[in-house]
Design a protein around this motif. Structure first.
Motif, PDB file in Angstrom:
ATOM      1  N   LYS A   1      26.773  51.644  43.431  1.00 52.44           N
ATOM      2  CA  LYS A   1      28.081  51.000  43.525  1.00 52.44           C
ATOM      3  C   LYS A   1      27.910  49.502  43.374  1.00 52.44           C
ATOM      4  N   LYS A   2      28.938  48.871  42.805  1.00 53.86           N
ATOM      5  CA  LYS A   2      28.932  47.419  42.681  1.00 53.86           C
ATOM      6  C   LYS A   2      30.349  46.908  42.869  1.00 53.86           C
ATOM      7  N   ARG A   3      30.503  45.860  43.682  1.00 50.08           N
ATOM      8  CA  ARG A   3      31.803  45.253  43.955  1.00 50.08           C
ATOM      9  C   ARG A   3      31.894  43.913  43.235  1.00 50.08           C
ATOM     10  N   PHE A   4      33.013  43.707  42.551  1.00 51.96           N
ATOM     11  CA  PHE A   4      33.309  42.450  41.872  1.00 51.96           C
ATOM     12  C   PHE A   4      34.557  41.852  42.514  1.00 51.96           C
ATOM     13  N   GLN A   5      34.511  40.572  42.853  1.00 53.90           N
ATOM     14  CA  GLN A   5      35.718  39.894  43.308  1.00 53.90           C
ATOM     15  C   GLN A   5      36.291  39.153  42.112  1.00 53.90           C
ATOM     16  N   LEU A   6      37.504  39.488  41.770  1.00 50.14           N
ATOM     17  CA  LEU A   6      38.159  38.853  40.629  1.00 50.14           C
ATOM     18  C   LEU A   6      39.228  37.898  41.148  1.00 50.14           C
ATOM     19  N   ASN A   7      39.113  36.623  40.759  1.00 51.29           N
ATOM     20  CA  ASN A   7      40.044  35.623  41.257  1.00 51.29           C
ATOM     21  C   ASN A   7      40.284  34.473  40.269  1.00 51.29           C
ATOM     22  N   ARG A   8      39.892  34.641  39.018  1.00 50.84           N
ATOM     23  CA  ARG A   8      40.104  33.622  37.998  1.00 50.84           C
ATOM     24  C   ARG A   8      40.493  34.308  36.683  1.00 50.84           C
TER      25      ARG A   8
ATOM     26  N   GLY B   1      36.421  38.425  33.421  1.00 52.63           N
ATOM     27  CA  GLY B   1      36.851  39.765  33.805  1.00 52.63           C
ATOM     28  C   GLY B   1      35.668  40.695  33.823  1.00 52.63           C
ATOM     29  N   VAL B   2      35.931  41.950  34.127  1.00 51.62           N
ATOM     30  CA  VAL B   2      34.873  42.952  34.221  1.00 51.62           C
ATOM     31  C   VAL B   2      35.098  44.031  33.167  1.00 51.62           C
ATOM     32  N   TYR B   3      34.056  44.258  32.381  1.00 50.04           N
ATOM     33  CA  TYR B   3      34.058  45.377  31.436  1.00 50.04           C
ATOM     34  C   TYR B   3      33.734  46.643  32.214  1.00 50.04           C
ATOM     35  N   VAL B   4      34.606  47.648  32.096  1.00 47.84           N
ATOM     36  CA  VAL B   4      34.416  48.932  32.776  1.00 47.84           C
ATOM     37  C   VAL B   4      34.211  50.006  31.714  1.00 47.84           C
ATOM     38  N   CYS B   5      33.016  50.573  31.678  1.00 49.81           N
ATOM     39  CA  CYS B   5      32.709  51.594  30.688  1.00 49.81           C
ATOM     40  C   CYS B   5      33.214  52.968  31.153  1.00 49.81           C
ATOM     41  N   PRO B   6      33.238  53.945  30.246  1.00 46.46           N
ATOM     42  CA  PRO B   6      33.696  55.282  30.617  1.00 46.46           C
ATOM     43  C   PRO B   6      32.831  55.902  31.722  1.00 46.46           C
ATOM     44  N   MET B   7      33.385  56.913  32.366  1.00 50.03           N
ATOM     45  CA  MET B   7      32.715  57.682  33.427  1.00 50.03           C
ATOM     46  C   MET B   7      32.262  56.788  34.581  1.00 50.03           C
TER      47      MET B   7
ATOM     48  N   PHE C   1      38.873  46.494  30.329  1.00 45.34           N
ATOM     49  CA  PHE C   1      38.490  45.151  30.731  1.00 45.34           C
ATOM     50  C   PHE C   1      39.533  44.688  31.732  1.00 45.34           C
ATOM     51  N   VAL C   2      39.092  44.342  32.955  1.00 41.50           N
ATOM     52  CA  VAL C   2      39.980  44.036  34.065  1.00 41.50           C
ATOM     53  C   VAL C   2      39.922  42.541  34.372  1.00 41.50           C
ATOM     54  N   ILE C   3      41.103  41.905  34.455  1.00 37.41           N
ATOM     55  CA  ILE C   3      41.207  40.461  34.678  1.00 37.41           C
ATOM     56  C   ILE C   3      42.212  40.197  35.798  1.00 37.41           C
ATOM     57  N   SER C   4      41.903  39.231  36.650  1.00 38.22           N
ATOM     58  CA  SER C   4      42.883  38.747  37.616  1.00 38.22           C
ATOM     59  C   SER C   4      43.652  37.608  36.957  1.00 38.22           C
ATOM     60  N   MET C   5      44.897  37.866  36.610  1.00 40.31           N
ATOM     61  CA  MET C   5      45.716  36.835  35.971  1.00 40.31           C
ATOM     62  C   MET C   5      46.225  35.829  36.999  1.00 40.31           C
ATOM     63  N   SER C   6      46.372  36.290  38.246  1.00 36.78           N
ATOM     64  CA  SER C   6      46.856  35.438  39.325  1.00 36.78           C
ATOM     65  C   SER C   6      46.386  36.048  40.637  1.00 36.78           C
ATOM     66  N   GLY C   7      46.078  35.213  41.607  1.00 34.40           N
ATOM     67  CA  GLY C   7      45.625  35.720  42.899  1.00 34.40           C
ATOM     68  C   GLY C   7      44.239  36.326  42.800  1.00 34.40           C
ATOM     69  N   SER C   8      43.964  37.276  43.693  1.00 36.47           N
ATOM     70  CA  SER C   8      42.631  37.884  43.713  1.00 36.47           C
ATOM     71  C   SER C   8      42.708  39.328  44.181  1.00 36.47           C
ATOM     72  N   PHE C   9      41.661  40.066  43.830  1.00 38.37           N
ATOM     73  CA  PHE C   9      41.478  41.436  44.282  1.00 38.37           C
ATOM     74  C   PHE C   9      40.021  41.799  44.026  1.00 38.37           C
ATOM     75  N   ASP C  10      39.586  42.900  44.609  1.00 36.17           N
ATOM     76  CA  ASP C  10      38.223  43.393  44.402  1.00 36.17           C
ATOM     77  C   ASP C  10      38.262  44.644  43.546  1.00 36.17           C
ATOM     78  N   LEU C  11      37.255  44.792  42.711  1.00 36.83           N
ATOM     79  CA  LEU C  11      37.066  45.981  41.886  1.00 36.83           C
ATOM     80  C   LEU C  11      35.729  46.587  42.274  1.00 36.83           C
ATOM     81  N   LEU C  12      35.763  47.799  42.793  1.00 35.68           N
ATOM     82  CA  LEU C  12      34.546  48.513  43.161  1.00 35.68           C
ATOM     83  C   LEU C  12      34.282  49.559  42.093  1.00 35.68           C
ATOM     84  N   LEU C  13      33.103  49.506  41.470  1.00 37.94           N
ATOM     85  CA  LEU C  13      32.702  50.480  40.462  1.00 37.94           C
ATOM     86  C   LEU C  13      31.577  51.332  41.006  1.00 37.94           C
ATOM     87  N   ASP C  14      31.584  52.607  40.628  1.00 37.97           N
ATOM     88  CA  ASP C  14      30.641  53.586  41.155  1.00 37.97           C
ATOM     89  C   ASP C  14      30.328  54.578  40.046  1.00 37.97           C
TER      90      ASP C  14
END
Length: 136
Positions: free
Chosen positions: A78-85, A89-95, A60-73
């Motif tokens: 593919k799907k891009r998430f912008q994390l900035n709060r 957060g984003v749940y990332v499953c295996p594989m 589970f990926v969280i932006s604690m401060s600032g921002s970044f992008d998480l690209l999952l494939d």
């Protein structure tokens, strides 16, 4: 697991004039028990992180401060998430191949993981990953 199993999850946010509070409970807010926490910080501008997959690890990926992008494939989509709060957060499953980029200055990325560090759980070669998911 398909990419659709990876999703944005809103976390509880308790607002107060003195500041906000957010918490995460394993097997409640996120679909796994938390066994490890790590965080990325001081990532230089223009740098990226990730570029690997995990065979069995849930994250589970969280932006604690600032921002970044998480690209999952998942090898097919593919799907891009912008994390900035810090209250979602984003749940990332295996594989799932993951790639983090567009880090803002001072950003902090916190990751909750379902297991301790295990180098044998990593797939660091993109072609090996694509073969494993049947996309090669």
């Amino acid at each position: 697991m398909p990419l659709s199993d990876c999703r944005l999850i809103d976390l509880p946010k308790i607002s107060d004039a003195r500041g906000n509070l957010t918490f995460v409970e394993g097997n409640n807010h996120i679909p796994f028990e938390v066994k490890r926490v790590y965080y990325l910080y001081d990532v230089p501008g223009g740098a990226d992180r990730g570029e690997h997959a995990h065979k069995d690890l849930h994250q589970f990926v969280i932006s604690m401060s600032g921002s970044f992008d998480l690209l999952l494939d998942d090898g097919f989509d593919k799907k891009r998430f912008q994390l900035n709060r810090p209250y979602y957060g984003v749940y990332v499953c295996p594989m799932m191949w993951r790639y983090l980029d567009n880090f803002s200055s001072g950003s902090v990325c916190m990751v909750l993981a379902s297991g301790p560090y295990d180098e044998t759980d990593y797939i660091r070669d993109r072609d090996e990953f694509l073969k494993a998911v049947g996309a090669a």
